[in-house]
Design an enzyme around this catalytic site. Structure first.
Site, PDB file in Angstrom:
ATOM      1  CE  LYS B  75      -3.770   2.152   2.499  1.00 60.42           C
ATOM      2  NZ  LYS B  75      -4.860   2.041   3.700  1.00 60.42           N
ATOM      3  CB  SER B 150      -8.156   3.884   2.914  1.00 57.79           C
ATOM      4  OG  SER B 150      -7.392   3.222   3.958  1.00 57.79           O
ATOM      5  CB  SER B 174      -8.432   1.172   5.990  1.00 60.07           C
ATOM      6  OG  SER B 174      -9.212   2.439   5.726  1.00 60.07           O
TER       7      SER B 174
END
Lengths: 95, 483
Positions: B75, B150, B174
């Site tokens: 990420k 997210s 997330s």
């Protein structure tokens, strides 16, 4: 709880956060909505409750006072928008 | 090769069936072919092929680590040395990290090959990946639906077989919510289990990194590498690391599962509820005992979260000042103008909203009424979990009230977006570990089952997830077009 546009401008100033004049009313509306949601907490009796800062109630660790980092100024300053002779440049602060 | 599990890929690499360079090339080609999903912000092709060549040499020399030669993706919240680390924001679009996050370093040390950096909501603030400066990610199961957020790029990349495994971070859901929306397996570990060093901060008392993979077994292999004490993170917990794969097959007879009534209320889509009930039935067949319980404070988790997370966000994001790194506005008139315009021009509207609400909650005269009050109610929520764990081993419920919603469907109303995290937020407030695992479909969109455990029960949760994945094949389904 509703926030006025003036309050939003004041908060934005405190946060040094530029927001477009045309967006201020929308932020006032959104923030007021969030505060309405948060107002549910008022009904909770919490006088005898300790605030929870760390999920495991762990205290901050201490470490030995020894140097662990080496000087990497040039590497870090290579990322800066403007540097000169090892100094970060910003607009003139004192006339 | 792209459909094989990480455990299978390890065997293939060790037996010499294929090389890491071949494997890495397969994923790089797929990433190229499926660019329309917008999963990756940065592809590190050159470095990946170099790392794969090194891995092949190590494999040939019998010096392989836990993940030698396995491609993974990070990420874009994890700092990676020499690689752009944007956190999904225009603010850091020009930021080439001068150092590695501990998680990145650990994957590197284990021999993993970094494919690239994954798209995400700006500074991890969002539930749909629509707040990214780099545009929304598309859900591989439905190109018009969001992947969740997210960690939307991570979930979509794993579901679409653009990486065998990825990292995510979970501040309010997330990892779990996008895992549910994309039909993959994700785990948010106990707060403090995975180092936050070099993981760009959003809400420091809630943020926690974790693995995202296709199965519990793969998630266990990734967690084994990610987790562990780190002196560089002051909130890291110094505790021995268990072997996360050793107990995967343990018997579940006698396992006590609690279903909080509050997770099955009016807001839950009835078809999602039916899939969750079917999954719980599967656990009954595996010998678990199921009981209902009530956790009334759970409904306070969204209001508590929307004080604590923005307050911590406003403090953390004050570091972006346009002076030392990141975006700087053109021709600032004075120092205040430099700060105000750099931040104003580089942050998106969701980030601004949270900085504003957080600044307000922390401003003079309001601290007690908001932040302190929220920290107190946070303890009530945490204590309620502890009472529940005195009665049951784990809690189960849905991850999300609905399946993946449409791109653009909830962007107009931030509060409606916030409420999509209603079942995940309480776990972060309490700092507990929890997983999302695929538990069926409504139409063609995946449903995630949430499994919540007591502190440091990651191994147990992985065991519970793995046993379910032995008797179901939801986690093995492949979205159409990505076979």
């Amino acid at each position: 709880m509703s926030l006025t546009s003036e309050q939003v401008n004041k908060i934005a100033h405190l946060a040094r956060l530029g927001i477009d004049a045309s967006d201020v009313d929308a932020y006032a509306r959104d923030l007021s909505g969030i505060l309405d949601l948060v107002a549910q907490l008022d009904a909770q009796q919490t006088d005898q409750v300790l605030p929870m800062a760390h999920p495991l109630d762990q205290a901050q660790r201490l470490r030995a006072d020894v140097v662990t980092e080496e000087d990497q100024r040039e590497l870090f300053q290579a990322l800066a928008p403007q540097v000169e002779e090892g100094l970060y440049l910003v607009p003139k602060v004192i006339e | 090769m792209h459909n094989k599990s990480i455990a299978e890929l390890r065997r293939g690499l060790h037996s010499g069936e294929y090389s890491s360079q071949e494997l890495t090339r397969v994923f790089l080609d797929r990433m190229q072919r499926h660019q329309a999903l917008n999963c990756y912000i940065t592809v590190t092709e050159e470095q990946a092929l170099e790392a794969a060549a090194r891995a092949d040499a190590q494999l040939a020399g019998g010096k392989a680590g836990a993940l030698t030669g396995i491609p993974i993706a990070q990420k874009d919240i994890f700092c990676s040395k020499g690689v752009k680390t944007s956190c999904g924001s225009k603010m850091l679009d020009n930021f080439i990290s001068p150092y590695d996050a501990t998680v990145v370093e650990k994957f590197h040390d284990a021999g993993a090959v970094l494919l690239g950096k994954l798209n995400m909501d700006e500074f991890a603030m969002g539930s749909s990946n629509e707040t990214s400066h780099y545009g929304p990610v598309r859900n591989p199961w439905d190109a018009d639906a969001v992947p969740g957020g997210s960690s939307g790029g991570s979930a979509a990349a794993v579901a679409a077989r653009l990486a065998p495994g990825a990292t995510g971070t979970d501040t309010g859901g997330s990892i779990r919510q996008p895992a549910a929306f994309c039909g993959i397996t994700g785990m948010k570990p106990t707060y403090g289990r995975v180092s936050r060093y070099g993981m760009i901060a959003f809400a420091s008392s809630l943020d926690q990194g974790g693995p995202m993979a296709r199965s519990a077994e793969d998630a266990a292999l990734l967690l084994q590498v990610m987790a562990g004490f780190d002196a560089k993170d002051s909130t890291s917990v110094d505790r021995p690391l268990p072997d996360y794969t050793a107990g995967l097959n343990e018997d579940l007879r006698g396992l006590k599962i609690g279903l909080p009534r509050e997770f099955f209320g009016a807001g839950l889509n009835s078809e999602v509820a039916a899939r969750i009930e079917a999954a719980v039935d599967e656990y009954r067949k595996l010998g678990a005992e199921v009981r209902e319980l009530s956790m009334p404070s759970l409904q306070l988790s969204v209001p508590v979260y929307y004080v604590i997370a923005p307050a911590e966000c406003s403090a953390n994001l004050s570091r972006y000042d346009g002076v030392r790194y990141g975006y700087r506005c053109a021709e600032p008139a004075d120092l205040t103008d430099l700060y105000t315009r750099s931040r104003g021009e580089a942050f998106g509207s969701e980030v601004k909203r949270r900085i504003l609400i957080g600044t307000y909650a922390l401003s003079a005269g309001y601290y007690d009424a908001y932040y302190l009050k929220a920290q107190k109610v946070r303890r009530l929520i945490s204590e309620e979990f502890q009472r529940a764990f005195a009665e049951v081993d784990v809690l189960m419920g849905p991850v999300t009230p609905t399946t993946a919603f449409g791109i653009g469907e909830k962007t107009a109303d931030p509060i409606e977006m916030y409420l999509s995290d209603i079942y995940t937020i309480a776990v972060n407030l309490a700092g507990l570990p929890a997983m999302s695992i695929p538990a069926g479909f409504v139409g063609d969109k995946p449903v995630g089952l949430q499994i919540i455990g007591d502190y440091f029960t990651e191994a147990k949760l992985l065991n519970i997830a793995h046993r379910y994945q032995q008797v179901t094949d939801w986690h093995g389904r492949i979205p159409q077009g990505f076979e």
